[in-house]
Scaffold this motif. Structure first.
Motif, PDB file in Angstrom:
ATOM      1  N   PRO A 158       0.705  -1.296   0.021  1.00 54.44           N
ATOM      2  CA  PRO A 158      -0.066   0.007   0.089  1.00 54.44           C
ATOM      3  C   PRO A 158       0.795   1.369   0.010  1.00 54.44           C
ATOM      4  O   PRO A 158       0.247   2.428  -0.291  1.00 54.44           O
ATOM      5  N   GLU A 159       2.062   1.287   0.569  1.00 60.08           N
ATOM      6  CA  GLU A 159       2.917   2.361   0.621  1.00 60.08           C
ATOM      7  C   GLU A 159       3.573   2.615  -0.833  1.00 60.08           C
ATOM      8  O   GLU A 159       3.717   3.906  -1.425  1.00 60.08           O
ATOM      9  N   ARG A 160       4.200   1.575  -1.456  1.00 56.43           N
ATOM     10  CA  ARG A 160       5.001   1.807  -2.511  1.00 56.43           C
ATOM     11  C   ARG A 160       4.476   1.519  -3.790  1.00 56.43           C
ATOM     12  O   ARG A 160       4.662   1.664  -4.984  1.00 56.43           O
ATOM     13  N   GLN A 161       3.191   0.820  -3.796  1.00 60.70           N
ATOM     14  CA  GLN A 161       2.490   0.491  -4.844  1.00 60.70           C
ATOM     15  C   GLN A 161       0.843   0.709  -4.872  1.00 60.70           C
ATOM     16  O   GLN A 161       0.005   0.150  -5.351  1.00 60.70           O
ATOM     17  N   ASP A 162       0.711   2.160  -4.443  1.00 62.92           N
ATOM     18  CA  ASP A 162      -0.451   2.867  -4.502  1.00 62.92           C
ATOM     19  C   ASP A 162      -0.888   3.126  -5.887  1.00 62.92           C
ATOM     20  O   ASP A 162      -2.138   3.204  -6.201  1.00 62.92           O
ATOM     21  N   ALA A 174       5.460 -11.461  -9.074  1.00 58.96           N
ATOM     22  CA  ALA A 174       4.719 -11.954  -7.930  1.00 58.96           C
ATOM     23  C   ALA A 174       4.367 -10.893  -7.277  1.00 58.96           C
ATOM     24  O   ALA A 174       4.846  -9.801  -7.238  1.00 58.96           O
ATOM     25  N   PRO A 175       3.087 -10.766  -6.531  1.00 58.73           N
ATOM     26  CA  PRO A 175       2.499  -9.723  -5.901  1.00 58.73           C
ATOM     27  C   PRO A 175       3.526  -8.927  -4.662  1.00 58.73           C
ATOM     28  O   PRO A 175       4.525  -9.817  -3.843  1.00 58.73           O
ATOM     29  N   GLY A 176       3.927  -7.740  -4.823  1.00 54.50           N
ATOM     30  CA  GLY A 176       4.683  -6.862  -3.941  1.00 54.50           C
ATOM     31  C   GLY A 176       6.428  -7.272  -4.474  1.00 54.50           C
ATOM     32  O   GLY A 176       7.204  -6.669  -3.853  1.00 54.50           O
ATOM     33  N   ALA A 177       6.543  -7.826  -5.416  1.00 53.74           N
ATOM     34  CA  ALA A 177       7.890  -7.794  -5.926  1.00 53.74           C
ATOM     35  C   ALA A 177       8.683  -6.560  -6.220  1.00 53.74           C
ATOM     36  O   ALA A 177       9.595  -6.144  -5.954  1.00 53.74           O
ATOM     37  N   GLY A 178       7.713  -5.508  -7.089  1.00 53.91           N
ATOM     38  CA  GLY A 178       8.269  -4.301  -7.393  1.00 53.91           C
ATOM     39  C   GLY A 178       9.447  -4.351  -8.628  1.00 53.91           C
ATOM     40  O   GLY A 178      10.560  -3.966  -8.143  1.00 53.91           O
ATOM     41  N   PRO A 179       8.999  -4.669  -9.676  1.00 57.44           N
ATOM     42  CA  PRO A 179      10.187  -4.870 -10.971  1.00 57.44           C
ATOM     43  C   PRO A 179      10.598  -3.537 -11.137  1.00 57.44           C
ATOM     44  O   PRO A 179       9.903  -2.578 -11.119  1.00 57.44           O
ATOM     45  N   ARG A 180      12.082  -3.318 -11.239  1.00 56.86           N
ATOM     46  CA  ARG A 180      12.864  -2.279 -11.300  1.00 56.86           C
ATOM     47  C   ARG A 180      13.406  -1.977 -12.826  1.00 56.86           C
ATOM     48  O   ARG A 180      13.317  -1.135 -13.356  1.00 56.86           O
ATOM     49  N   HIS A 181      14.423  -2.877 -12.852  1.00 50.54           N
ATOM     50  CA  HIS A 181      15.313  -2.939 -13.944  1.00 50.54           C
ATOM     51  C   HIS A 181      15.502  -4.270 -14.692  1.00 50.54           C
ATOM     52  O   HIS A 181      15.100  -5.099 -14.053  1.00 50.54           O
ATOM     53  N   LEU A 182      15.869  -4.354 -15.912  1.00 48.61           N
ATOM     54  CA  LEU A 182      15.966  -5.416 -16.898  1.00 48.61           C
ATOM     55  C   LEU A 182      17.031  -5.479 -17.547  1.00 48.61           C
ATOM     56  O   LEU A 182      17.922  -4.319 -17.861  1.00 48.61           O
ATOM     57  N   SER A 223       9.405  -1.987 -17.155  1.00 45.97           N
ATOM     58  CA  SER A 223       9.363  -2.426 -15.795  1.00 45.97           C
ATOM     59  C   SER A 223       8.471  -1.395 -14.863  1.00 45.97           C
ATOM     60  O   SER A 223       9.015  -0.245 -14.681  1.00 45.97           O
ATOM     61  N   ASP A 224       7.241  -1.779 -14.484  1.00 47.90           N
ATOM     62  CA  ASP A 224       6.228  -0.851 -13.426  1.00 47.90           C
ATOM     63  C   ASP A 224       6.340  -1.696 -11.917  1.00 47.90           C
ATOM     64  O   ASP A 224       5.733  -2.406 -11.975  1.00 47.90           O
ATOM     65  N   LEU A 225       7.132  -0.684 -11.181  1.00 44.82           N
ATOM     66  CA  LEU A 225       7.384  -1.152  -9.800  1.00 44.82           C
ATOM     67  C   LEU A 225       5.852  -1.101  -9.141  1.00 44.82           C
ATOM     68  O   LEU A 225       5.564  -2.029  -8.458  1.00 44.82           O
ATOM     69  N   GLY A 226       4.914  -0.242  -9.269  1.00 40.12           N
ATOM     70  CA  GLY A 226       3.671  -0.002  -8.794  1.00 40.12           C
ATOM     71  C   GLY A 226       2.497  -1.080  -9.161  1.00 40.12           C
ATOM     72  O   GLY A 226       1.841  -1.417  -8.486  1.00 40.12           O
TER      73      GLY A 226
END
Length: 344
Positions: free
Chosen positions: A140-144, A191-199, A163-166
């Motif tokens: 809820p904080e980082r993926q609102d 996966a839920p809550g993973a928060g993909p960033r870079h590839l 890559s969409d972290l949210g």
């Protein structure tokens, strides 16, 4: 042996030298400052044009900008060419396509993927297209809301993966190389809550490696059709680590034998051996500073260059035969470095 040049971006204020050009001595790993430029607030992520004489930066602020520069590394010169609106708040990443015609940036808070044309001299034209992501994730904080964090080109194609972290998603786009228009082709959920960033992509096999910021893992993907198929997920952290950590950058070695990922909190570089595309942990090396947000490998050499946001340092470490970064050859101080890019 000819010198190698590296650019660093930062979270500097506009009146500080936020972008610095460094000369890396290949024999010793020593860094020498060649030039620096101010005038842009938080010039965080950089992309080097294939012409080798220009680059772009994002100004990671509310209602951010993308900025183009000309440079002459041997003479130690950097000069701003022009700037354009980024099309949203807090642009966090920018890449230039292999032909040097288009700059693709993402706005973390604005949730936009934006395309700007590039002129022959590297200057930036007016926005050609913009796509907005909508969604959220388990945290809820980082993926609102949607937070696209990066855009990487699949080598040799006009496809880009965002890559969409949210949203806990990696979105594949087709870029029309004539018009600059983006067409969404596929969405891969993490996966839920993973928060993909870079590839990062394997140099010879059909695999991609995604670093997930929030759960400190690497997802291994087989490139299948228009999408990605996850075939493995592995932690970037030692088994018994219990502190706070966020993963940041990921890179594949030039020969495809190793994958590297950075940990902020554990302050380490995680090293994985690649076997038929899959990963096996080799171990963890001290990053040489606090908050290793970004790093780059120097092709044809044993050097890894690491930008530490929290300690305000850039370290050069020597990679051993086992793939692990070892001794620190040099460490230089600079204001909040968050990106290091090799000049092509």
């Amino acid at each position: 042996m000819s010198s190698t040049y590296i650019l660093s971006g930062s979270y500097a204020a506009a009146d500080q030298a936020g972008i610095t050009l460094w000369e890396l001595e290949p024999a010793t790993g020593k860094l020498m400052k060649q030039a620096a430029v101010s005038g842009v607030e938080r010039p965080s992520f950089l992309a080097v044009h294939p012409n080798g004489t220009s680059f772009t930066a994002v100004s990671e602020t509310g209602d951010g900008e993308v900025v183009a520069y000309w440079l002459n590394p041997k003479k130690g010169l950097i000069q701003e060419l022009n700037r354009q609106n980024a099309g949203g708040d807090h642009p966090a990443h920018i890449t230039i396509d292999e032909a040097g015609q288009w700059a693709i940036s993402v706005t973390y808070s604005g949730a936009h993927v934006t395309v700007h044309p590039l002129s022959a001299d590297g200057s930036i034209g007016e926005m050609a297209d913009s796509k907005r992501h909508k969604g959220s994730g388990a945290d809820p904080e980082r993926q609102d809301a949607a937070h696209p964090h990066s855009a990487f080109q699949l080598p040799g194609t006009n496809r880009f993966f965002v890559s969409d972290l949210g949203m806990d998603a990696i979105v594949r786009y087709r870029l029309d190389l004539h018009s600059g228009m983006l067409e969404q082709e596929a969405v891969t959920k993490t996966a839920p809550g993973a928060g993909p960033r870079h590839l990062a992509f394997h140099p010879s096999d059909a695999f991609a490696y995604g670093v997930n910021e929030l759960d400190s893992t690497v997802s291994v993907y087989a490139l299948e059709g228009k999408g990605l198929k996850e075939v493995q997920n592995i932690s970037t952290l030692p088994e018994h680590f219990t502190g706070n950590n966020t993963a940041a950058e990921i890179t594949v070695s030039e020969d495809g034998r190793f994958v590297y990922a950075s940990n902020r909190g554990h302050d380490s570089i995680a090293v994985f051996r690649v076997t038929e595309g899959l990963l096996e942990s080799v171990g963890h090396a001290d990053a040489g500073g606090a908050g290793p947000r970004h790093f780059t490998l120097v092709p044809g050499s044993p050097w890894i260059v690491i930008a530490h946001e929290e300690s305000g340092t850039i370290a050069v470490k020597k990679i051993g035969e086992d793939g692990l970064p070892g001794e620190t050859a040099d460490s230089v101080g600079t204001v909040t470095p968050v990106c290091v890019r090799l000049l092509k």
